[in-house]
Design a protein around this motif. Structure first.
Motif, mmCIF file in Angstrom:
data_model
loop_
_atom_site.group_PDB
_atom_site.id
_atom_site.type_symbol
_atom_site.label_atom_id
_atom_site.label_comp_id
_atom_site.label_asym_id
_atom_site.label_seq_id
_atom_site.Cartn_x
_atom_site.Cartn_y
_atom_site.Cartn_z
ATOM 1 N N TYR A 1 0.839 -1.209 0.000
ATOM 2 C CA TYR A 1 0.000 0.000 0.000
ATOM 3 C C TYR A 1 0.872 1.256 0.000
ATOM 4 N N THR A 2 1.888 1.295 0.873
ATOM 5 C CA THR A 2 2.748 2.483 0.916
ATOM 6 C C THR A 2 3.589 2.608 -0.350
ATOM 7 N N LEU A 3 3.981 1.476 -0.931
ATOM 8 C CA LEU A 3 4.724 1.559 -2.187
ATOM 9 C C LEU A 3 3.887 2.228 -3.271
ATOM 10 N N VAL A 4 2.615 1.887 -3.312
ATOM 11 C CA VAL A 4 1.719 2.449 -4.328
ATOM 12 C C VAL A 4 1.379 3.907 -4.017
ATOM 13 N N THR A 5 1.000 4.190 -2.782
ATOM 14 C CA THR A 5 0.510 5.535 -2.465
ATOM 15 C C THR A 5 1.608 6.554 -2.203
ATOM 16 N N ARG A 6 2.647 6.179 -1.501
ATOM 17 C CA ARG A 6 3.706 7.131 -1.154
ATOM 18 C C ARG A 6 4.793 7.211 -2.212
ATOM 19 N N TYR A 7 5.120 6.063 -2.810
ATOM 20 C CA TYR A 7 6.257 6.028 -3.737
ATOM 21 C C TYR A 7 5.852 5.863 -5.201
ATOM 22 N N HIS A 8 4.557 5.783 -5.449
ATOM 23 C CA HIS A 8 4.011 5.733 -6.810
ATOM 24 C C HIS A 8 4.511 4.547 -7.633
ATOM 25 N N ILE A 9 4.705 3.409 -6.962
ATOM 26 C CA ILE A 9 5.001 2.157 -7.657
ATOM 27 C C ILE A 9 3.664 1.619 -8.165
ATOM 28 N N SER A 10 3.605 1.222 -9.403
ATOM 29 C CA SER A 10 2.325 0.776 -9.955
ATOM 30 C C SER A 10 1.918 -0.581 -9.377
ATOM 31 N N SER A 11 0.640 -0.750 -9.233
ATOM 32 C CA SER A 11 0.121 -2.023 -8.732
ATOM 33 C C SER A 11 0.421 -3.144 -9.730
ATOM 34 N N SER A 12 0.552 -2.803 -11.006
ATOM 35 C CA SER A 12 0.885 -3.833 -11.998
ATOM 36 C C SER A 12 2.314 -4.339 -11.800
ATOM 37 N N THR A 13 3.228 -3.485 -11.366
ATOM 38 C CA THR A 13 4.597 -3.924 -11.062
ATOM 39 C C THR A 13 4.577 -4.900 -9.896
ATOM 40 N N LEU A 14 3.822 -4.565 -8.861
ATOM 41 C CA LEU A 14 3.718 -5.453 -7.697
ATOM 42 C C LEU A 14 3.046 -6.767 -8.077
ATOM 43 N N ASP A 15 2.084 -6.714 -8.977
ATOM 44 C CA ASP A 15 1.424 -7.927 -9.442
ATOM 45 C C ASP A 15 2.411 -8.807 -10.216
ATOM 46 N N ARG A 16 3.263 -8.197 -11.018
ATOM 47 C CA ARG A 16 4.275 -8.960 -11.756
ATOM 48 C C ARG A 16 5.227 -9.654 -10.785
ATOM 49 N N ILE A 17 5.594 -8.971 -9.701
ATOM 50 C CA ILE A 17 6.466 -9.578 -8.692
ATOM 51 C C ILE A 17 5.755 -10.748 -8.021
ATOM 52 N N ARG A 18 4.494 -10.558 -7.658
ATOM 53 C CA ARG A 18 3.719 -11.644 -7.029
ATOM 54 C C ARG A 18 3.675 -12.888 -7.902
ATOM 55 N N LYS A 19 3.592 -12.674 -9.207
ATOM 56 C CA LYS A 19 3.479 -13.788 -10.150
ATOM 57 C C LYS A 19 4.839 -14.299 -10.622
ATOM 58 N N GLY A 20 5.929 -13.717 -10.105
ATOM 59 C CA GLY A 20 7.266 -14.169 -10.478
ATOM 60 C C GLY A 20 7.681 -13.768 -11.883
ATOM 61 N N MET A 21 7.046 -12.746 -12.418
ATOM 62 C CA MET A 21 7.365 -12.279 -13.763
ATOM 63 C C MET A 21 8.501 -11.253 -13.701
ATOM 64 N N GLY A 22 9.068 -10.937 -14.832
ATOM 65 C CA GLY A 22 10.174 -9.999 -14.885
ATOM 66 C C GLY A 22 9.757 -8.553 -14.668
ATOM 67 N N ILE A 23 10.680 -7.799 -14.085
ATOM 68 C CA ILE A 23 10.526 -6.349 -13.970
ATOM 69 C C ILE A 23 11.826 -5.720 -14.451
ATOM 70 N N SER A 24 11.788 -4.449 -14.736
ATOM 71 C CA SER A 24 12.972 -3.775 -15.277
ATOM 72 C C SER A 24 14.019 -3.529 -14.195
ATOM 73 N N THR A 25 15.236 -3.358 -14.643
ATOM 74 C CA THR A 25 16.296 -3.014 -13.700
ATOM 75 C C THR A 25 16.061 -1.629 -13.103
ATOM 76 N N ALA A 26 15.365 -0.772 -13.835
ATOM 77 C CA ALA A 26 15.018 0.545 -13.296
ATOM 78 C C ALA A 26 14.108 0.385 -12.070
ATOM 79 N N LYS A 27 13.175 -0.559 -12.121
ATOM 80 C CA LYS A 27 12.284 -0.796 -10.975
ATOM 81 C C LYS A 27 13.057 -1.401 -9.807
#
Length: 73
Positions: A19-45
């Motif tokens: 929740y704080t990642l999304v609201t305070r740091y503006h990390i997209s919920s889709s990025t967090l969903d990709r992590i939950r599913k073990g999918m790739g994310i960018s090195t920038a993330k």
């Protein structure tokens, strides 16, 4: 295979939540969903997470040869 198990541990240890990642740091919920599913994310993330959590790359991801994934939410 890349595992995000260290990310979930580090998140708890640092007292942050998705929740704080999304609201305070503006990390997209889709990025967090990709992590939950073990999918790739960018090195920038990964860089963003290290900056936010004041940690090292190893505290966000790790490589596992066997492909076993610990999805710790």
């Amino acid at each position: 295979m890349i595992s995000y198990a260290p990310f979930w541990r580090t998140l708890r240890e640092k007292g942050e939540s998705t929740y704080t990642l999304v609201t305070r740091y503006h990390i997209s919920s889709s990025t967090l969903d990709r992590i939950r599913k073990g999918m790739g994310i960018s090195t920038a993330k990964i860089d963003d997470f290290c900056s936010i959590l004041h940690c090292r790359v190893e505290d966000v991801i790790e490589y596992r040869e066997d492909g076993a994934e610990d999805l710790q939410k």
